[in-house]
Scaffold this active site. Structure first.
Site, PDB file in Angstrom:
ATOM      1  N   HIS A   1       1.303  -1.405  -0.227  1.00 31.15           N
ATOM      2  CA  HIS A   1      -0.532  -0.187   0.261  1.00 31.15           C
ATOM      3  C   HIS A   1       0.990   1.483  -0.212  1.00 31.15           C
ATOM      4  CE1 HIS A   1       0.722  -0.940   4.205  1.00 31.15           C
ATOM      5  NE2 HIS A   1       0.336   0.477   4.861  1.00 31.15           N
TER       6      HIS A   1
ATOM      7  N   HIS B   1       1.271   4.023   2.252  1.00 31.75           N
ATOM      8  CA  HIS B   1       1.491   4.763   3.359  1.00 31.75           C
ATOM      9  C   HIS B   1       3.378   5.025   3.584  1.00 31.75           C
ATOM     10  CE1 HIS B   1      -2.330   3.866   5.859  1.00 31.75           C
ATOM     11  NE2 HIS B   1      -2.488   4.611   4.902  1.00 31.75           N
TER      12      HIS B   1
ATOM     13  N   ASP C   1       5.236   4.798   5.268  1.00 32.73           N
ATOM     14  CA  ASP C   1       6.304   3.461   5.768  1.00 32.73           C
ATOM     15  C   ASP C   1       6.757   2.113   5.340  1.00 32.73           C
ATOM     16  OD1 ASP C   1       3.778   3.312   7.106  1.00 32.73           O
ATOM     17  OD2 ASP C   1       4.316   1.860   8.466  1.00 32.73           O
ATOM     18  N   HIS C   2       5.356   2.226   3.760  1.00 31.82           N
ATOM     19  CA  HIS C   2       6.382   1.745   2.943  1.00 31.82           C
ATOM     20  C   HIS C   2       7.031   2.171   1.474  1.00 31.82           C
ATOM     21  CE1 HIS C   2       3.929  -1.350   5.461  1.00 31.82           C
ATOM     22  NE2 HIS C   2       3.328  -0.014   6.213  1.00 31.82           N
TER      23      HIS C   2
ATOM     24  N   HIS D   1      -7.239  -1.832   6.088  1.00 32.87           N
ATOM     25  CA  HIS D   1      -6.073  -1.063   6.499  1.00 32.87           C
ATOM     26  C   HIS D   1      -6.302   0.524   5.217  1.00 32.87           C
ATOM     27  CE1 HIS D   1      -2.809   0.960   8.571  1.00 32.87           C
ATOM     28  NE2 HIS D   1      -2.583   1.137   7.086  1.00 32.87           N
TER      29      HIS D   1
ATOM     30  N   ASP E   1       0.003  -4.765   6.615  1.00 35.96           N
ATOM     31  CA  ASP E   1      -0.088  -4.183   7.764  1.00 35.96           C
ATOM     32  C   ASP E   1      -2.058  -4.575   7.920  1.00 35.96           C
ATOM     33  OD1 ASP E   1       1.838  -2.802   7.870  1.00 35.96           O
ATOM     34  OD2 ASP E   1       1.071  -0.523   7.688  1.00 35.96           O
TER      35      ASP E   1
ATOM     36  N   HIS F   1       4.330  -5.188  11.676  1.00 41.38           N
ATOM     37  CA  HIS F   1       5.526  -3.860  12.754  1.00 41.38           C
ATOM     38  C   HIS F   1       5.192  -4.403  13.905  1.00 41.38           C
ATOM     39  CE1 HIS F   1       5.100  -0.579   9.909  1.00 41.38           C
ATOM     40  NE2 HIS F   1       3.650  -0.996   9.432  1.00 41.38           N
TER      41      HIS F   1
HETATM   42 ZN   LIG Z   1       2.821   0.292   7.619  1.00 42.57          ZN
END
Ligand SMILES: [Zn+2]
Length: 251
Positions: A93, A95, A97-98, A166, A189, A234
């Site tokens: 996805h 976001h 942090d990816h 998510h 996630d 995570h």
């Molecule tokens: Zn994440």
């Protein structure tokens, strides 16, 4: 195939983000990582962690920690590769942090596969999603974005499964080694950690909680149906049990 976990450092979130509505007020440090898979049909990279400068500037409260060795180019080098060696980059996805390391593929012409709905949403997201989608560096002029949809086999034994909730266009990955070794299911996630998976609790951050619980059920059904081990995006405790690059799973 060979599978490397690429360490991209860590960030801090509230426990109620780790598990929706549970344990709010407690800060938890969580890992961020990418996956590199060397396969007969190519070299595939899944997710690129967060960008330190962006996170410090836009989400400083997440207290990002990332050494120069934990960036995507340095992690690829640990495995003996350069960004230009990658056949295709896939983002579970979009976001921050990816996608933080996607910018290192600018101008390479490497295909970047992302769910079509995810691309549209990240470009025009809901107000509460702005921080999640705040790193837009994946959407550059020279990006070779390939919008995809539905479940599909990326390469023999590497299958992407739609798991929304998510985010609208979230994908999970099942790796089934030709050797007959135990399949590895990367939930990304859908759930952040082992405990949340056991209890069926999605992340605090989601756009569609009903789709989110269905996706957890889907991951459980896939794990059971394929006899796969599930890996969590995570989960700091689980992260410490995984092999990290340059070590790999040679399956
Ligand atoms: Zn994440």
């Amino acid at each position: 195939m060979k599978i490397w976990f690429l360490d991209n450092g860590s960030i801090v979130i509230d426990h109620a983000q780790l598990q929706w509505n549970i344990g709010g007020g407690t800060a938890v440090r969580i890992p961020s990582y990418g996956l590199l898979i060397e396969h007969d049909e190519g070299l595939f990279l899944f997710d690129t962690g967060f960008d330190l400068e962006h996170t410090n500037r836009v989400l400083p409260f997440e207290l990002p920690e990332q050494t120069p060795e934990q960036t995507i180019p340095a992690q690829l080098e640990l495995c003996g590769f350069r960004p230009a060696d990658v056949t295709a980059l896939v983002n579970s996805h979009l976001h921050f942090d990816h996608v933080g390391g996607n910018k290192h593929f600018a101008g390479t012409g490497i295909r970047n596969l992302v769910h079509a709905r995810e691309i549209a949403q990240a470009r025009n997201c809901e107000p509460f999603e702005h921080l999640g989608y705040s790193d837009r560096t994946w959407d550059h002029e020279g990006a070779s974005l390939v919008p995809v949809s539905g479940d599909f086999e990326l390469a023999t034994g590497l299958t992407l499964y739609e798991t929304p909730g998510h985010t609208v266009g979230h994908y999970s990955l099942l790796a089934e080694p030709a050797s007959g070794a135990k399949p590895m299911l990367f939930a990304f996630d859908v759930v952040y950690n082992q405990e949340a998976y056991g209890k069926g609790i999605q992340p605090g951050f989601h756009i569609d909680p009903v789709a989110g619980v269905r996706s957890i059920r889907r991951i459980k059904a896939l794990a059971e149906g394929h006899g796969a081990d599930v890996y969590f995006s995570h989960d700091m405790d689980a992260w410490h049990t995984y092999r990290h690059a340059p070590d790999c799973y040679d399956v």
